[in-house]
Design a protein around this motif. Sequence first.
Motif, PDB file in Angstrom:
ATOM      1  N   HIS A  83       0.838  -1.210   0.000  1.00  0.00           N
ATOM      2  CA  HIS A  83       0.000   0.000   0.000  1.00  0.00           C
ATOM      3  C   HIS A  83       0.872   1.259   0.000  1.00  0.00           C
ATOM      4  N   ILE A  84       2.008   1.194   0.665  1.00  0.00           N
ATOM      5  CA  ILE A  84       2.934   2.330   0.670  1.00  0.00           C
ATOM      6  C   ILE A  84       3.488   2.545  -0.739  1.00  0.00           C
ATOM      7  N   ALA A  85       3.874   1.476  -1.413  1.00  0.00           N
ATOM      8  CA  ALA A  85       4.381   1.602  -2.787  1.00  0.00           C
ATOM      9  C   ALA A  85       3.309   2.194  -3.705  1.00  0.00           C
ATOM     10  N   LEU A  86       2.068   1.740  -3.547  1.00  0.00           N
ATOM     11  CA  LEU A  86       0.973   2.323  -4.330  1.00  0.00           C
ATOM     12  C   LEU A  86       0.760   3.783  -3.950  1.00  0.00           C
ATOM     13  N   GLY A  87       0.882   4.084  -2.659  1.00  0.00           N
ATOM     14  CA  GLY A  87       0.760   5.470  -2.199  1.00  0.00           C
ATOM     15  C   GLY A  87       1.819   6.360  -2.820  1.00  0.00           C
ATOM     16  N   ILE A  88       3.018   5.827  -2.987  1.00  0.00           N
ATOM     17  CA  ILE A  88       4.097   6.588  -3.641  1.00  0.00           C
ATOM     18  C   ILE A  88       3.698   6.922  -5.076  1.00  0.00           C
ATOM     19  N   ILE A  89       3.161   5.937  -5.777  1.00  0.00           N
ATOM     20  CA  ILE A  89       2.759   6.141  -7.173  1.00  0.00           C
ATOM     21  C   ILE A  89       1.651   7.194  -7.265  1.00  0.00           C
ATOM     22  N   ILE A 109      -0.171  13.999   3.121  1.00  0.00           N
ATOM     23  CA  ILE A 109      -1.475  13.497   3.571  1.00  0.00           C
ATOM     24  C   ILE A 109      -1.963  12.395   2.636  1.00  0.00           C
ATOM     25  N   VAL A 110      -1.878  12.614   1.343  1.00  0.00           N
ATOM     26  CA  VAL A 110      -2.315  11.590   0.381  1.00  0.00           C
ATOM     27  C   VAL A 110      -1.460  10.333   0.540  1.00  0.00           C
ATOM     28  N   PHE A 111      -0.159  10.516   0.688  1.00  0.00           N
ATOM     29  CA  PHE A 111       0.745   9.376   0.866  1.00  0.00           C
ATOM     30  C   PHE A 111       0.348   8.557   2.094  1.00  0.00           C
ATOM     31  N   CYS A 112       0.182   9.210   3.229  1.00  0.00           N
ATOM     32  CA  CYS A 112      -0.164   8.505   4.475  1.00  0.00           C
ATOM     33  C   CYS A 112      -1.537   7.854   4.404  1.00  0.00           C
ATOM     34  N   PHE A 113      -2.478   8.528   3.777  1.00  0.00           N
ATOM     35  CA  PHE A 113      -3.841   8.009   3.667  1.00  0.00           C
ATOM     36  C   PHE A 113      -3.858   6.663   2.954  1.00  0.00           C
ATOM     37  N   SER A 114      -2.968   6.487   1.991  1.00  0.00           N
ATOM     38  CA  SER A 114      -2.961   5.261   1.194  1.00  0.00           C
ATOM     39  C   SER A 114      -2.689   4.007   2.015  1.00  0.00           C
ATOM     40  N   PHE A 115      -2.009   4.133   3.143  1.00  0.00           N
ATOM     41  CA  PHE A 115      -1.733   2.942   3.945  1.00  0.00           C
ATOM     42  C   PHE A 115      -2.299   2.995   5.356  1.00  0.00           C
ATOM     43  N   LEU A 116      -2.624   4.172   5.859  1.00  0.00           N
ATOM     44  CA  LEU A 116      -3.179   4.258   7.220  1.00  0.00           C
ATOM     45  C   LEU A 116      -4.555   3.609   7.335  1.00  0.00           C
ATOM     46  N   ILE A 117      -5.193   3.386   6.216  1.00  0.00           N
ATOM     47  CA  ILE A 117      -6.484   2.689   6.200  1.00  0.00           C
ATOM     48  C   ILE A 117      -6.360   1.341   6.909  1.00  0.00           C
ATOM     49  N   ASP A 118      -5.217   0.686   6.769  1.00  0.00           N
ATOM     50  CA  ASP A 118      -5.027  -0.628   7.389  1.00  0.00           C
ATOM     51  C   ASP A 118      -4.926  -0.579   8.907  1.00  0.00           C
ATOM     52  N   PHE A 119      -4.772   0.590   9.458  1.00  0.00           N
ATOM     53  CA  PHE A 119      -4.718   0.678  10.910  1.00  0.00           C
ATOM     54  C   PHE A 119      -6.099   0.549  11.548  1.00  0.00           C
ATOM     55  N   ASP A 120      -7.102   0.293  10.696  1.00  0.00           N
ATOM     56  CA  ASP A 120      -8.424  -0.002  11.235  1.00  0.00           C
ATOM     57  C   ASP A 120      -8.450  -1.371  11.923  1.00  0.00           C
ATOM     58  N   VAL A 149      -9.846   3.999  -2.781  1.00  0.00           N
ATOM     59  CA  VAL A 149     -10.414   2.988  -3.691  1.00  0.00           C
ATOM     60  C   VAL A 149      -9.329   2.005  -4.132  1.00  0.00           C
ATOM     61  N   VAL A 150      -8.147   2.508  -4.465  1.00  0.00           N
ATOM     62  CA  VAL A 150      -7.042   1.622  -4.862  1.00  0.00           C
ATOM     63  C   VAL A 150      -6.694   0.682  -3.704  1.00  0.00           C
ATOM     64  N   ILE A 186      -6.992  -3.328  -4.164  1.00  0.00           N
ATOM     65  CA  ILE A 186      -5.780  -4.157  -4.091  1.00  0.00           C
ATOM     66  C   ILE A 186      -5.938  -5.192  -2.966  1.00  0.00           C
ATOM     67  N   ASP A 187      -6.685  -4.830  -1.916  1.00  0.00           N
ATOM     68  CA  ASP A 187      -6.960  -5.798  -0.849  1.00  0.00           C
ATOM     69  C   ASP A 187      -7.920  -6.898  -1.303  1.00  0.00           C
ATOM     70  N   CYS A 188      -8.631  -6.658  -2.387  1.00  0.00           N
ATOM     71  CA  CYS A 188      -9.522  -7.691  -2.919  1.00  0.00           C
ATOM     72  C   CYS A 188      -8.749  -8.866  -3.499  1.00  0.00           C
ATOM     73  N   ILE A 189      -7.475  -8.659  -3.785  1.00  0.00           N
ATOM     74  CA  ILE A 189      -6.693  -9.708  -4.445  1.00  0.00           C
ATOM     75  C   ILE A 189      -6.392 -10.861  -3.497  1.00  0.00           C
ATOM     76  N   ASP A 190      -5.923 -10.595  -2.280  1.00  0.00           N
ATOM     77  CA  ASP A 190      -5.501 -11.706  -1.422  1.00  0.00           C
ATOM     78  C   ASP A 190      -6.694 -12.425  -0.785  1.00  0.00           C
ATOM     79  N   TRP A 191      -7.287 -11.859   0.262  1.00  0.00           N
ATOM     80  CA  TRP A 191      -8.430 -12.520   0.898  1.00  0.00           C
ATOM     81  C   TRP A 191      -9.758 -11.836   0.608  1.00  0.00           C
TER      82      TRP A 191
END
Length: 191
Positions: A6-12, A30-41, A85-86, A90-95
Amino acid sequence: MHINTHIALGIIITLLYSYLLNPIFIEVFIVFCFSFLIDFDFILSKYAKNRNHRVLPTHGIMIYLFLIPFGFLLPIFFFLSVAGVVHVFIDCIDWGTAILSPFSKKIYFGILPKPPENIISEKSLNKRQCWFTLTYYKSKILMSIEIIIFIISIISIILINFFYWWFLIFYFLFLFIHLFSFYKCKNLKDK
């Protein structure tokens, strides 16, 4: 997917935002952090069915689609929406994930096997986490996706704005955490 992906995608996404609109640094961050902080849920996972944070509204696309109209006023909202959304897709791929949450808790997609009932009901967080970690790292598809996304993020940094190379510190930090977890779980299994 793992947080480092998610961090790599956030970089892109962040570099595209930076390239297209030349925003101030704090907006980019903010956009960068948002891309991976979602997982802290995962902190709220005790409130989710089967303790699965991917059924929480933060892992559905509705919240992020709601941000799009605000993007006409402030472009950062559009890029936050894209990052969200990304992340969900992307989380739809694994489980898989409950992309329609909060309206539906049904998990969509996912190429990895669902955890067996004894893993879901396992009291030991360590054993549950090890099952997920070992299953994830066995997948050649997921490993390939992670490598490809990482390479694209490196190319983005080189081609768009080398100033953001330090975002890779976050990437390698979380990669180290995931690999350490894998190493620990592999050793437990081998005993």
